[in-house]
Design an enzyme around this catalytic site. Structure first.
Site, short mmCIF file in Angstrom:
data_model
loop_
_atom_site.label_atom_id
_atom_site.label_comp_id
_atom_site.label_asym_id
_atom_site.label_seq_id
_atom_site.Cartn_x
_atom_site.Cartn_y
_atom_site.Cartn_z
N LYS A 203 15.00 8.16 -41.58
CA LYS A 203 15.75 9.12 -42.43
C LYS A 203 16.49 8.90 -43.86
O LYS A 203 16.89 9.16 -44.91
CB LYS A 203 16.78 9.66 -41.23
CG LYS A 203 16.14 10.18 -40.09
CD LYS A 203 17.17 10.13 -38.57
CE LYS A 203 17.70 8.10 -38.93
NZ LYS A 203 17.37 7.36 -37.69
N ARG B 47 12.40 -4.29 -41.86
CA ARG B 47 13.53 -3.90 -42.89
C ARG B 47 14.70 -5.13 -43.92
O ARG B 47 15.11 -5.69 -42.54
CB ARG B 47 14.45 -2.94 -41.48
CG ARG B 47 15.30 -2.23 -43.33
CD ARG B 47 16.04 -0.76 -42.36
NE ARG B 47 16.60 -0.66 -41.09
CZ ARG B 47 16.75 0.50 -40.56
NH1 ARG B 47 16.64 1.27 -40.74
NH2 ARG B 47 17.26 0.11 -38.72
N ARG C 51 20.03 -6.36 -40.80
CA ARG C 51 20.61 -5.77 -40.52
C ARG C 51 21.13 -6.43 -38.71
O ARG C 51 19.39 -6.79 -38.10
CB ARG C 51 20.54 -4.04 -39.43
CG ARG C 51 20.96 -3.69 -40.82
CD ARG C 51 21.06 -1.58 -40.93
NE ARG C 51 20.54 -1.20 -38.82
CZ ARG C 51 20.43 -0.16 -38.72
NH1 ARG C 51 19.94 0.73 -39.88
NH2 ARG C 51 20.10 0.05 -38.04
N ARG D 39 18.00 1.54 -28.76
CA ARG D 39 18.92 1.97 -29.31
C ARG D 39 17.66 3.06 -28.92
O ARG D 39 17.82 4.39 -28.63
CB ARG D 39 17.73 1.92 -30.76
CG ARG D 39 19.46 0.74 -31.81
CD ARG D 39 19.10 0.06 -32.62
NE ARG D 39 19.05 1.03 -33.51
CZ ARG D 39 18.08 0.14 -34.71
NH1 ARG D 39 18.06 -1.01 -34.73
NH2 ARG D 39 17.77 0.57 -36.00
P1 AP5 Z 1 14.64 3.96 -43.06
O1 AP5 Z 1 14.32 5.30 -43.16
O2 AP5 Z 1 15.28 2.87 -42.92
O3 AP5 Z 1 14.70 4.46 -41.03
P2 AP5 Z 1 15.44 5.60 -40.26
O4 AP5 Z 1 15.73 5.96 -40.04
O5 AP5 Z 1 17.27 5.61 -41.48
O6 AP5 Z 1 16.84 4.43 -39.22
P3 AP5 Z 1 17.63 3.47 -38.63
O7 AP5 Z 1 17.51 2.19 -38.04
O8 AP5 Z 1 18.36 3.45 -39.63
O9 AP5 Z 1 18.99 4.89 -37.69
P4 AP5 Z 1 19.67 4.34 -37.10
O10 AP5 Z 1 19.88 5.75 -35.74
O11 AP5 Z 1 19.38 3.62 -35.66
O12 AP5 Z 1 20.54 3.79 -37.25
P5 AP5 Z 1 21.75 3.84 -37.44
O13 AP5 Z 1 22.80 3.25 -38.88
O14 AP5 Z 1 21.81 5.84 -37.36
O15 AP5 Z 1 13.53 3.32 -42.33
C1 AP5 Z 1 12.75 1.93 -41.58
C2 AP5 Z 1 12.36 0.82 -41.72
O16 AP5 Z 1 10.67 1.75 -41.81
C3 AP5 Z 1 12.26 0.70 -43.56
O17 AP5 Z 1 12.86 -1.08 -44.12
C4 AP5 Z 1 11.56 1.60 -44.75
O18 AP5 Z 1 11.37 1.08 -45.37
C5 AP5 Z 1 10.70 1.77 -43.64
N1 AP5 Z 1 10.11 3.07 -43.83
C6 AP5 Z 1 9.90 4.32 -43.83
N2 AP5 Z 1 9.94 5.36 -44.26
C7 AP5 Z 1 8.36 4.58 -43.81
C8 AP5 Z 1 7.05 5.00 -44.06
N3 AP5 Z 1 7.07 6.54 -43.85
N4 AP5 Z 1 6.15 4.41 -44.20
C9 AP5 Z 1 6.55 3.07 -44.13
N5 AP5 Z 1 7.29 2.66 -43.62
C10 AP5 Z 1 8.75 3.00 -43.41
O19 AP5 Z 1 22.82 3.41 -36.59
C11 AP5 Z 1 23.59 2.15 -35.56
C12 AP5 Z 1 23.77 1.99 -34.90
O20 AP5 Z 1 25.52 2.85 -35.22
C13 AP5 Z 1 23.74 2.91 -33.62
O21 AP5 Z 1 22.69 2.12 -33.04
C14 AP5 Z 1 25.03 2.99 -32.92
O22 AP5 Z 1 25.33 1.83 -32.40
C15 AP5 Z 1 26.08 3.44 -34.17
N6 AP5 Z 1 26.03 4.75 -34.65
C16 AP5 Z 1 25.82 5.36 -35.53
N7 AP5 Z 1 26.12 5.88 -35.55
C17 AP5 Z 1 26.28 7.04 -34.43
C18 AP5 Z 1 27.27 8.24 -33.52
N8 AP5 Z 1 26.61 8.85 -34.30
N9 AP5 Z 1 27.11 8.28 -32.31
C19 AP5 Z 1 27.54 6.75 -31.88
N10 AP5 Z 1 26.67 5.45 -31.64
C20 AP5 Z 1 26.38 6.07 -33.32
#
Ligand code: AP5
Length: 285
Positions: free
Chosen positions: A73, A187, A232, A243
């Protein structure tokens, strides 16, 4: 046109359009298609007037990026921002910023995030409620990581309905769990922009390895700014397990909440990053 924001288009055309109905007509067409053409063309208004009308009378776009941790994402979001010209609102980035600044919210969220647990619904709902009032959201916004529970989805609906708005699209990034650990554990992030890199799939230009093949941390620098990248604290196999439990238990049911509205589209995110982008950009149309 695909690489500039609507606001940038307006301001860059503003000088040309002032007091010039033909120019305002062009700017209106850029901002809002046929309706903008009519508004600006018939009334000889400035691009700023046209922009204001769109912000006031047209529903905002509310797009949700949906997918497991590591689905891609955050990787695709900046490109979507470029095309749509509306900001990406990542609750994860906002919470990490609060942790870095050690605000009250940050202090409360820190341990939960590190362990891969969800932060409380009230906290994130309030963050989003405030954020979407900002001027840069007047044409719409892209939610990344929100909503993550049915309660958050209902709260979002409530705040949108109050303004006569609704969720316009949910784009789901589909990836099998097996590939997520490698993505998450390789990452590296740029703090200021949220840009993400990967040691195998998207390395920064500066990356170097030592004789054993291990990445040299000091060579992990952001391509655009040269700033040091960081890892991270929740990008560990243990936190990923948690997660994913939250994702399947609390977040996936949201898709069934939105499906009956006909706003959900699916993307195969288990392919090379540029191929994923082809599907995403097609989906945006
Ligand atoms: P990347 O694009 O960075 O992954 P992403 O989908 O953005 O995943 P996240 O880990 O950021 O999502 P998340 O939902 O767990 O974290 P968030 O910050 O929202 O891609 C990942 C890696 O793969 C990168 O290195 C990239 O280069 C590589 N990649 C991407 N596409 C690729 C491909 N096609 N092929 C190969 N490699 C690829 O949340 C973190 C924490 O915050 C949560 O755990 C929670 O504690 C809290 N939080 C956030 N929002 C909420 C909410 N709404 N409610 C409650 N808690 C929340």
């Amino acid at each position: 046109m695909a690489t500039v924001t609507a606001a940038a288009v307006v301001s860059s055309t503003e000088a040309r359009t002032e007091g010039n109905s033909l120019g305002a007509l062009a700017a209106g067409a850029v901002v809002g298609g046929v309706a903008g053409y009519v508004l600006a063309g018939q009334m000889g208004e400035s691009a700023a007037d046209v922009e204001e009308k769109f912000a006031t009378y047209w529903p905002r776009k509310c797009m949700i990026l949906f997918g497991a941790p590591g689905a891609g994402k955050g990787t695709q979001a900046p490109k979507i921002v470029n095309v749509l010209g509306i900001p990406q609102l990542s609750t994860g980035d906002m919470l990490r910023d609060a942790v870095a600044r050690q605000t009250e919210v940050g202090k409360a969220a820190q341990a939960l995030m590190k362990a891969g647990e969800l932060v409380g619904d009230d906290v994130v709902v309030n963050i989003i409620r405030d954020r979407i009032k900002s001027d840069d959201c007047k044409f719409g916004f892209i939610l990344d990581g929100f909503p993550r529970t049915i309660e958050q989805a209902r709260a979002l609906d409530k705040m949108l309905v109050e303004k006569g708005e609704c969720v316009s699209s949910v784009m789901a990034f589909n990836v099998p769990d097996e590939v997520l650990e490698e993505r998450i554990c390789g990452r590296w992030m740029h703090k200021a922009s949220g840009r993400s890199y990967h040691t195998n799939f998207a390395p920064p230009k500066s990356m170097k390895k030592d004789a054993s093949g291990a990445v040299i941390a000091d060579t992990m620098l952001d391509d655009e700014t040269g700033a040091k990248l960081y890892r991270r604290p929740d990008d560990t196999p243990e936190a990923l397990k948690k997660r994913l439990e939250s994702y399947y238990g609390k977040t996936v049911p949201i898709l069934d909440y939105y499906r009956p509205r006909g706003v959900v589209s699916e993307v195969n995110a288990n392919q090379a990053i540029d191929k994923v982008w082809s599907e995403v950009s097609h989906g945006l149309q």
